[in-house]
Structures are given as C-alpha cells and as structure tokens.
Design an enzyme around this catalytic site. Structure first.
Site, PDB file in Angstrom:
ATOM      1  N   GLY A  97      -2.678  -9.417  12.004  1.00 29.43           N
ATOM      2  CA  GLY A  97      -3.026  -8.120  12.479  1.00 29.43           C
ATOM      3  C   GLY A  97      -4.061  -7.432  11.099  1.00 29.43           C
ATOM      4  CB  THR A  98      -4.371  -7.648   7.833  1.00 26.05           C
ATOM      5  OG1 THR A  98      -5.260  -7.247   6.623  1.00 26.05           O
ATOM      6  CG2 THR A  98      -3.938  -9.087   7.447  1.00 26.05           C
ATOM      7  CB  SER A  99      -9.856  -6.596   8.693  1.00 24.46           C
ATOM      8  OG  SER A  99      -9.582  -5.522   7.440  1.00 24.46           O
TER       9      SER A  99
ATOM     10  CG  HIS B  45      -1.973  -0.942   1.108  1.00 23.89           C
ATOM     11  ND1 HIS B  45      -2.951  -1.123   2.143  1.00 23.89           N
ATOM     12  CD2 HIS B  45      -2.431  -1.869  -0.131  1.00 23.89           C
ATOM     13  CE1 HIS B  45      -3.756  -2.269   1.774  1.00 23.89           C
ATOM     14  NE2 HIS B  45      -3.361  -2.655   0.443  1.00 23.89           N
TER      15      HIS B  45
ATOM     16  CB  CYS C  50       6.057  17.494  -9.069  1.00 29.60           C
ATOM     17  SG  CYS C  50       7.046  16.801 -10.364  1.00 29.60           S
TER      18      CYS C  50
HETATM   19 ZN   LIG Z   1       5.640  16.391 -11.829  1.00 27.06          ZN
END
Ligand SMILES: [Zn+2]
Length: 276
Positions: free
Chosen positions: A212-214, A127, A170
């Site tokens: 520990g994860t659903s 993630h 950026c």
């Molecule tokens: Zn950029």
C-alpha cells in the site's frame, strides 16, 4: 499462496533473516484515513486552499504555525478515533509468530500499528508518529506525548482556542511545539526516524513485503534496492501500479501481487502459522 514466497519464508526462519513489511497509506485507507496526497491532499482554510506539499513543511510552520496546527489537529481528529483494520491486526499476529524475525517499516503516522499492538522494538516509523510532539525549534530533542488537553472530538477545524495554544508550547523554551512528523521539506534523520536501524534491517532482510505504498520518498526506495542487492526477494502487494512495480517487473527476485492488503496479510498469517 505463491510457492516462491513460502520457500523464502522458510529460508528466512532457518537462516535468521528478517521478514520485513514496508507499509504506506494504502494499509490505513480501510480504516478511513485519507492518504493526504492526490485528491485528498488539500487543506481548505477560510479563503485559502493549500496543497499538502505546501502546508506540510517546516517553512510553513515557521511562517504560519497556527495554520499548520489547524491542519494537523484536523488530521489528528481523524486518526484519534480510527480503529486498526484487518491488515493492521494481521501484522500484529504475524509479529507474534515471527518474533525477532519480524520488522515493520511504516510510513504511516496515524498510530494504528501501536493500537493494533505491534511492538516498539520491531517497528520503525520513518515519517514520525503523531502520538508525539516536539519542540519546533529543537531546544531539545525530547519527544512529548500529544497534549491530551486538546479536544479532538467534533473539532471546529478553523479554530484553535487560546487555551489550546498554551498546550502547543514547548515546556522548556515556550516556543511552538510541532508534530513529530517528517515534513516535505525535511530529510530523513537517524535520531528521530531511526534510519540507521532501518537500513540495517533492510540489509538483513530475506523477504520484503511492500504494502500500500506508491514509493514516492527515498528511504523506502533505498530499502527496496538494499534488499534486492543482498539477494533478498521483494513482493509488492498493491491494487494499483506503483513506482515499485516498474522496479520489480523485470527482476528475478521480484513478485507483484494485485491484491487487497488485508486479504493478502490474512492468507500470509495462515501460511506462517502452519510452519511455526
Ligand atoms: Zn523548546
């Protein structure tokens, strides 16, 4: 320790199968990191009250980047000063024992595995990793370290200063940077989240520990099914019932342990060190 687990661990070491750990927010809860789901899954800003599923989206970032950044800077201000707990430290020690037999698939973006010392090569942050940012408009796919100029100590969660705004642009195109995390309205992607390597590790896994994860997202579910379909064993360690409990209940290769993750990992490390 459960005999079936010990047998399977020995089997994995003998036949060079991976011993894989799939972990989620429950592991970091002992470090004081909220899960940002359920009762913690709200962001109150001024008179507005957002659900995590609403504010943690690319759609919201495009419409209201400042609000999204306020929420993420607040989260970063928590994770930045959090310390790895026993569970993280045991995972690091287990990696040191198992070396290339070890794989870590983490849903956590809090950087605590890195602080604990797990290697980049054997860790997959599916993630994302909030120690990094990237261009919100993909002018390039480069990851940049989180701008250290941004003050995270005692932050006023409702304000981003003009100076801070400049560090959230950026360096190549000048548009807004975004946190390097997977949002609710986005899909897993191999370039950023190494999904191909994750699935390859799953195929070669002899025993998978789900901690520990659903199980709310689809890549962890695919990892679990892939291991089961290849004859691997899947062990769930969770104090509460989860999506995975239902899957594992009636499976010969499934084991469910209602234990605290730090207790289990401490015991597991002791067991592994006996036969290494
Ligand atoms: Zn950029």
């Amino acid at each position: 320790m459960n005999e079936r687990i010990i047998e399977k661990l020995k089997y994995c070491l003998k036949y060079e199968k991976k011993i894989t750990f799939l972990v989620g927010a429950g592991l970091s809860a002992e470090s004081g990191i909220p899960t940002f789901r359920g009762k913690d899954g709200y962001w109150v800003s001024g008179s507005k009250n957002y659900k995590a599923q609403e504010i943690g989206t690319y759609k919201m970032f495009c419409e209201n980047p400042e609000e999204v950044w306020k929420w993420f800077l607040y989260r970063k201000s928590i994770t930045e000063f959090a310390k790895p707990n026993t569970g993280h430290l045991m995972l690091k020690e287990i990696e040191d024992l198992l070396k290339d037999n070890f794989a870590l698939i983490s849903q956590n973006i809090d950087g605590l595995h890195t602080k604990a010392g797990n290697s980049k090569e054997r860790s997959f942050f599916i993630h994302g990793d909030f120690d990094y940012v990237r261009c919100g408009y993909e002018c390039s796919k480069e990851l940049y370290p989180f701008p250290k100029e941004i003050n995270l100590l005692n932050r006023n969660k409702d304000v981003i200063t003009e100076e801070e705004q400049r560090y959230l642009k950026c360096p190549k195109c000048g548009k807004n940077l975004r946190p390097h995390v997977l949002w609710f309205d986005e899909y897993y992607d191999d370039y950023y989240y190494k999904t191909d390597k994750v699935l390859k590790a799953a195929k070669n896994t002899g025993i998978l520990f789900i901690i520990g994860t659903s199980g709310a997202t689809n890549l962890p579910q695919t990892v679990c099914f892939t291991v089961l379909s290849k004859g691997g064993t899947v062990v769930e360690i969770n104090t509460e019932e989860s999506y995975f409990s239902e899957i594992l209940e009636n499976k010969q290769n499934g084991i469910i342990l209602r234990e605290k993750s730090s207790d289990f990992l401490t015991e597991l490390k002791e067991e592994i060190s006996k036969f290494m």
